[in-house]
Design an enzyme around this catalytic site. Structure first.
Site, short mmCIF file in Angstrom:
data_model
loop_
_atom_site.label_atom_id
_atom_site.label_comp_id
_atom_site.label_asym_id
_atom_site.label_seq_id
_atom_site.Cartn_x
_atom_site.Cartn_y
_atom_site.Cartn_z
CG HIS A 76 -4.46 11.63 -20.63
ND1 HIS A 76 -3.50 12.06 -21.52
CD2 HIS A 76 -5.65 11.80 -21.26
CE1 HIS A 76 -4.08 12.47 -22.63
NE2 HIS A 76 -5.39 12.33 -22.51
CG HIS A 124 -3.28 10.38 -29.20
ND1 HIS A 124 -3.73 9.36 -29.99
CD2 HIS A 124 -4.10 10.38 -28.11
CE1 HIS A 124 -4.79 8.78 -29.43
NE2 HIS A 124 -5.02 9.38 -28.29
#
Length: 749
Positions: free
Chosen positions: A55, A104
């Protein structure tokens, strides 16, 4: 247990460390030891593990993402590009606009409300950190099958989180998407976009320079929520048994964020910061290492001065915590007092936690003991780079050979009518007002257009009426059939949506949602999508300003469809000249712009009527997209068109239905001579739009289209209270409205 200091680490090289549990590979752990010349301390291991996660480091994707820089078109509007918190473009009159989309996804499956809420909070702080006032948000969403029991758990929670956080911040939600597909069942996609406005001179960057300058952490206290969120949640797949990672989801407080925004904007107005970074993924590990890495010196941090919500947190947990509503600023010593004064005024906790040094190390201390001593670039910017193997999957040929054009078609006009009703009532084509009515679209008073319009539009200057339009699009079905073309179609649709509202497309942000990079088939999809998007951005002249990659979106062995979501931002000189989608004036003429071919691969019709995915997606003609955009923008500016709507999912009949229902007016359609009525209604050929042209402007408009070589076919007139396809069927607006609006509330009841 004694503190694991750098001296202790050097003296105990053989101590076992939980590198695998923190998501590191053995060779990555060995490289950390090589960089440091010793084993890492627990705090250093924590920092490297979150910053080297997929990420944060883009370790599997950066070799492909570099195309966005290498192929970037020349664009005078670009002020800040890839590499900062968000891209910034010049929109004229001294204004700059910053925008970015991020994901998200995993947190929103585990804890839908907080996962989605903190997704909004995080992207808003990215925009704030650039020096801009956030002015609007958008949310492209993907869920599993609409009738699946778990969708009833995830969707309402996500929508409540987005609405609850954004509404409390006072930010209008002006657009996005809601898409259902079984491939997202265990892995919904929650992407969040924010737009911010500033003057050119107000741009701020994330760097820590100037020895002796103070490092100030301000905002909420640091808690135990979100510890290791980016490495624990976003860098691995979910097991099919379901979520069990609740502690890794952050908890948001929009009222604290609202104070943080106003406090930060006042600090900017008084020119009190030399560098700034929000605390999002990887928390303090990210903020300190990135600020130090991008600056000209080192940094010393006293970690025990960090204000805590939980006094039991270890140094490692403090460094990994992703507690929300926090920022980190670099402030010159003589400005610290005023900085702290403004924070106190806004009831925002602010603490000097360290200072910039003239060295080249990031040093972190805990009660006087050194627990971190690292070269900051190795943490923030010199993580692993993987050239993952990739290969076209062996099933791709068979998928593309399964042509949707061979599916059974309606046998007569009655069946054609029935399939139109099924299409407009299907979950993906049905009204999403159940979702969007939970968002405040008009707070702040500068919203010009909002969903279900083609693009959201915000007024930037109340005196001149300068504005910006933003659209997001992505079709995972198209990308599954051909990821190169699918990515280009996502860009083309967003570009077309912005132009349909009358704005000139300027720049791109993207959120690339894919399965596991350890699967060569997924990496091939990713590589092809990046190549397609970079090539298309170059041809359209719209550079990628930044974005996000979200990998490991799969449950067990089942990956989501490759889903590149593309946001396009455009500028309009006068928002009073914008073009809405509603058919509102009886007697106006409906023109179809562009050419309709028999293109049904990945179409809404093939999905709704036959549950089918196969064939090839519609062809992309980027030169045609540019020409169409020029016509739509000129028609808007010069008063030649009163309504416009792009043609995409569901084809012409879906677009006509939406424009009729929005304006409350019917339309009489005539199938062009020689055209199959079925193809006319359901084809999803790209590069098309429908427009409503006042009769007084017909000659001027058709002359313009003819002179520029854009096919423009008169296909109907706005009239009555039904959608009538002459020689085929008539559908009263009341019947269409009931079919279109009842679906989502019924599914979620």
């Amino acid at each position: 247990m004694s503190l694991d200091t750098t001296k202790h680490a050097a003296d105990t090289p053989d101590t076992e460390q939980p590198w695998a549990e923190l998501g590191l590979k053995q060779d990555e752990y060995e490289r950390i030891r090589e960089i440091l010349g010793r084993r890492p301390t627990g705090a250093e291991l924590a920092m490297y593990s979150v910053m080297w996660s997929e990420h944060c480091s883009y370790k599997s994707s950066k070799v492909h993402l570099k195309q966005f820089g290498e192929k970037a078109p020349e664009n005078d509007a670009m002020l800040v590009g890839i590499g900062e918190n968000a891209g910034v473009v010049d929109v004229g009159q001294g204004y700059a606009v910053t925008f970015k989309v991020e994901s998200h996804n995993h947190p929103s499956y585990v804890e839908p409300y907080q996962g989605a809420a903190t997704g909004v909070g995080g992207i808003v702080r990215d925009i704030l950190a650039m020096g801009a006032r956030p002015v609007a948000v958008m949310d492209p969403l993907r869920f599993g099958a609409a009738d699946h029991e778990d969708t009833k758990r995830v969707l309402p929670g996500v929508v409540s989180g987005i609405g609850g956080y954004g509404n409390c911040l006072g930010l209008p939600n002006i657009g996005g998407e809601v898409v259902f597909d079984p491939c997202y069942q265990g892995n919904p996609l929650v992407n969040a976009l924010c737009v911010g406005v500033m003057k050119h001179e107000d741009i701020h960057l994330a760097k820590a320079s100037g020895a002796g300058n103070k490092v100030i952490l301000y905002g909420a206290r640091t808690g135990g929520d979100g510890i290791g969120g980016v490495s624990v949640l976003a860098s691995e797949t979910f097991e099919s048994t379901g979520p069990a990672k609740r502690p890794a989801v952050q908890v948001g407080d929009p009222f604290q964020e609202k104070l943080l925004i106003e406090c930060t904007l006042e600090i900017f107005a008084e020119d009190l910061v030399a560098g700034i970074q929000d605390l999002g993924g990887a928390g303090l590990s990210c903020a300190t290492s990135e600020l130090a890495s991008a600056g000209s010196g080192g940094m010393r941090v006293e970690l025990d001065t960090v204000p805590l919500r939980d006094a039991s947190l270890s140094p490692e947990e403090i460094l990994m915590s992703e507690s929300q509503e926090r920022m980190c600023a670099i402030v010159e010593p003589d400005k610290v007092a005023r900085f702290l004064e403004i924070c106190e005024k806004w009831d925002v906790i602010a603490t000097v936690i360290g200072e910039v040094t003239d060295g080249d190390r990031l040093e972190i201390y805990w009660h006087g003991e050194q627990i971190v001593d690292v070269p900051p670039r190795t943490v923030a910017h010199e993580g692993p780079v993987y050239h993952r193997p990739y290969a076209r999957p062996d099933w791709q040929d068979a998928l593309q050979a399964d042509d949707a054009g061979r599916l059974p078609r309606p046998a007569d006009a009655a069946e054609l009518r029935g399939q139109v009703l099924r299409l407009v009532a299907s979950p993906n084509q049905a009204s999403k007002s159940w979702v969007t009515d939970q968002y405040d679209r008009f707070v702040q008073g500068n919203t010009v257009l909002a969903q279900p319009e083609d693009s959201g539009m915000i007024r930037v200057d109340e005196e001149t009426n300068l504005g910006v339009a933003v659209a997001t699009d992505g079709n995972g079905r198209y990308a599954k059939l051909d990821p190169y073309t699918g990515a280009q179609l996502a860009l083309a649709e967003s570009y077309r949506n912005v132009a349909a509202s009358g704005a000139k497309p300027l720049a791109v942000t993207d959120c690339l949602n894919f399965g596991s990079p350890e699967d060569p088939a997924v990496m091939w999809q990713f590589a092809e999508a990046c190549r397609g998007l970079a090539d298309a951005c170059l041809e359209l002249g719209t550079p990628v300003t930044g974005g996000n990659v979200s990998l490991y979106n799969q449950t067990g062995e089942t990956a989501i469809h490759p889903t590149p979501v593309v946001g396009v931002l455009g500028v309009i000189d006068d928002v009073t000249r914008r073009t809405p989608m509603a058919f509102a004036e009886e007697g106006q003429l409906v023109y179809l712009l562009g050419e309709t071919r028999e293109e049904l691969g990945g179409s809404a019709w093939s999905q709704v009527v036959h549950g089918h995915l196969g064939g090839l997606p519609p062809k992309v003609d980027l030169a045609r997209e540019k020409l169409l955009a020029e016509i739509l923008i000129a028609g808007s500016r010069d008063g030649m068109i009163d309504a416009a709507h792009d043609l995409s999912d569901g084809g012409l009949i879906q677009a006509v239905t939406e424009s009729c229902l929005k304006g409350g007016k019917g339309v009489r359609l005539v199938v062009p001579e020689g055209q199959d009525p079925f193809v006319f209604l359901f084809s999803e050929s790209a590069g098309r739009a429908i427009v409503a042209v006042p009769r007084s402007e017909e000659l001027r408009f058709t002359d313009m289209c003819g002179a520029r070589g854009l096919p423009a076919t008169r296909v109907g007139v706005i009239d009555g209270d039904a959608v009538e396809v002459q020689g085929q069927f008539s559908l009263p607006l009341a019947e269409l409205r009931e079919a279109h609006e009842a679906t989502i509330p019924a599914l979620l009841a």
